[in-house]
Motif scaffolding. Structure first.
Motif, PDB file in Angstrom:
ATOM      1  N   MET A 198       0.847  -1.200   0.000  1.00  0.00           N
ATOM      2  CA  MET A 198       0.000   0.000   0.000  1.00  0.00           C
ATOM      3  C   MET A 198       0.880   1.246   0.000  1.00  0.00           C
ATOM      4  O   MET A 198       1.843   1.351   0.751  1.00  0.00           O
ATOM      5  N   LYS A 199       0.561   2.184  -0.839  1.00  0.00           N
ATOM      6  CA  LYS A 199       1.354   3.392  -0.970  1.00  0.00           C
ATOM      7  C   LYS A 199       1.228   4.257   0.288  1.00  0.00           C
ATOM      8  O   LYS A 199       0.143   4.458   0.819  1.00  0.00           O
ATOM      9  N   ALA A 200       2.379   4.764   0.748  1.00  0.00           N
ATOM     10  CA  ALA A 200       2.387   5.617   1.938  1.00  0.00           C
ATOM     11  C   ALA A 200       1.710   6.949   1.623  1.00  0.00           C
ATOM     12  O   ALA A 200       1.760   7.448   0.502  1.00  0.00           O
ATOM     13  N   THR A 201       1.043   7.500   2.620  1.00  0.00           N
ATOM     14  CA  THR A 201       0.368   8.780   2.458  1.00  0.00           C
ATOM     15  C   THR A 201       0.802   9.739   3.557  1.00  0.00           C
ATOM     16  O   THR A 201       1.326   9.325   4.592  1.00  0.00           O
ATOM     17  N   ASP A 202       0.582  11.041   3.334  1.00  0.00           N
ATOM     18  CA  ASP A 202       0.860  12.035   4.361  1.00  0.00           C
ATOM     19  C   ASP A 202      -0.102  11.842   5.525  1.00  0.00           C
ATOM     20  O   ASP A 202      -1.236  11.394   5.346  1.00  0.00           O
ATOM     21  N   GLN A 203       0.355  12.190   6.708  1.00  0.00           N
ATOM     22  CA  GLN A 203      -0.442  11.993   7.911  1.00  0.00           C
ATOM     23  C   GLN A 203      -0.909  13.332   8.462  1.00  0.00           C
ATOM     24  O   GLN A 203      -0.100  14.198   8.771  1.00  0.00           O
ATOM     25  N   TYR A 204      -2.229  13.506   8.555  1.00  0.00           N
ATOM     26  CA  TYR A 204      -2.825  14.715   9.113  1.00  0.00           C
ATOM     27  C   TYR A 204      -3.517  14.354  10.424  1.00  0.00           C
ATOM     28  O   TYR A 204      -3.577  13.195  10.814  1.00  0.00           O
ATOM     29  N   PHE A 205      -4.085  15.360  11.093  1.00  0.00           N
ATOM     30  CA  PHE A 205      -4.619  15.125  12.431  1.00  0.00           C
ATOM     31  C   PHE A 205      -6.100  15.481  12.555  1.00  0.00           C
ATOM     32  O   PHE A 205      -6.581  15.764  13.645  1.00  0.00           O
ATOM     33  N   ASP A 237      -1.678  24.988   7.711  1.00  0.00           N
ATOM     34  CA  ASP A 237      -1.709  23.588   8.143  1.00  0.00           C
ATOM     35  C   ASP A 237      -2.658  22.829   7.220  1.00  0.00           C
ATOM     36  O   ASP A 237      -3.565  23.418   6.613  1.00  0.00           O
ATOM     37  N   ALA A 238      -2.440  21.521   7.128  1.00  0.00           N
ATOM     38  CA  ALA A 238      -3.275  20.687   6.265  1.00  0.00           C
ATOM     39  C   ALA A 238      -4.536  20.197   6.956  1.00  0.00           C
ATOM     40  O   ALA A 238      -5.435  19.664   6.301  1.00  0.00           O
ATOM     41  N   SER A 239      -4.600  20.366   8.283  1.00  0.00           N
ATOM     42  CA  SER A 239      -5.723  19.852   9.059  1.00  0.00           C
ATOM     43  C   SER A 239      -6.707  20.960   9.408  1.00  0.00           C
ATOM     44  O   SER A 239      -6.355  21.922  10.093  1.00  0.00           O
ATOM     45  N   GLU A 240      -7.948  20.809   8.968  1.00  0.00           N
ATOM     46  CA  GLU A 240      -8.981  21.793   9.301  1.00  0.00           C
ATOM     47  C   GLU A 240      -9.297  21.781  10.799  1.00  0.00           C
ATOM     48  O   GLU A 240      -9.531  22.824  11.405  1.00  0.00           O
ATOM     49  N   ASP A 241      -9.305  20.602  11.398  1.00  0.00           N
ATOM     50  CA  ASP A 241      -9.596  20.503  12.829  1.00  0.00           C
ATOM     51  C   ASP A 241      -8.548  21.237  13.662  1.00  0.00           C
ATOM     52  O   ASP A 241      -8.875  21.933  14.632  1.00  0.00           O
ATOM     53  N   ILE A 242      -7.298  21.056  13.293  1.00  0.00           N
ATOM     54  CA  ILE A 242      -6.207  21.738  14.002  1.00  0.00           C
ATOM     55  C   ILE A 242      -6.363  23.255  13.864  1.00  0.00           C
ATOM     56  O   ILE A 242      -6.176  24.015  14.828  1.00  0.00           O
TER      57      ILE A 242
END
Length: 249
Positions: free
Chosen positions: A1-8, A72-77
């Motif tokens: 499985m291809k690795a993906t970026d990790q967001y929060f 930031d890539a995370s809307e929640d953050i």
């Protein structure tokens, strides 16, 4: 499985508690801020913090009189960041992954702390930043130190984990996926028109302690020791995080 970026997204509150509600988070923040301080003496610097999370560092920079764009890539953050930074008009908050930042021409200081280790292609992300930096601009870069992670796991006897190349069987969302070796990053930036102005280890001792600081007095004693040795060999290379101040040539 291809690795993906990790967001929060979905675990923002847990992320804040685990990172900033501990002695390790407090130490990391204080030591990074102090390492940057010589490059913040000119007021009114134009700063972008890439992957700035809830805005802990952005707030410090803004209160020193700088204009800061927090991404930031995370809307929640970023919802938490908006609440935390609402009283600072010199702060702009933008929902934007690192790879979608198209230009850095309007900034003279780029801050990228503890971001690369969460990305599937950390060196490609770093290349993207360096290519967009204008000549003379500076980059404050910190990342999870793979050498220190290996050493820590050897001390605790996690030999199977080391044999798997520091890869867990079942990924934990708050466990960095791509720790980097300081020597590799320094070699990479040297090939990409960046000059090293300063280097230091962040938490050279804390993470190896059997008993973590449990009083303010012990914490201050440890902080003094971390400050004393963070830029000295061999201790700097063992920081759980590594920090570089860089300048685009």
């Amino acid at each position: 499985m291809k690795a993906t970026d990790q967001y929060f997204d979905g675990i923002a509150d847990k992320f804040v508690r685990n990172i900033y509600g501990t002695t390790k988070g407090k130490l990391r923040h204080l030591l990074l801020l102090e390492s940057m301080q010589p490059y913040l003496e000119s007021p009114g610097r134009r700063i972008i913090e890439i992957g700035g999370g809830t805005g802990i560092m952005t707030r410090e920079l803004a209160q020193q009189g700088h204009h800061v764009t927090l991404t930031d890539a995370s809307e929640d953050i970023l919802k938490l960041a908006g609440e935390f930074l609402h009283d600072l008009p010199q702060v702009d908050i933008v929902h934007l992954p690192l790879q979608q930042i198209h230009t850095l021409d309007s900034y003279d200081l780029i801050v990228c702390h503890a971001v690369l280790e969460w990305l599937a292609e950390p060196f490609e992300a770093l290349r993207s930043i360096t290519e967009k930096m204008p000549a003379g601009s500076q980059l404050s870069l910190s990342f999870f130190n793979r050498d220190a992670a290996l050493f820590t796991n050897a001390v605790y006897g996690n030999f199977d984990y080391i044999a798997r190349g520091l890869k867990v069987k079942n990924q934990v969302r708050l466990n960095p996926t791509n720790a980097l070796r300081p020597a590799d990053v320094i070699e990479f930036v040297g090939r990409n028109d960046l000059k090293v102005l300063a280097r230091s280890g962040i938490r050279c001792f804390h993470d190896y302690m059997k008993n973590k600081p449990d009083t303010d007095e012990v914490f201050e004693q440890l902080l003094t020791l971390e400050r004393q040795y963070r830029s000295e060999e061999p201790f700097c290379w063992m920081g759980k995080y590594f920090h570089l101040m860089l300048e685009k040539t």
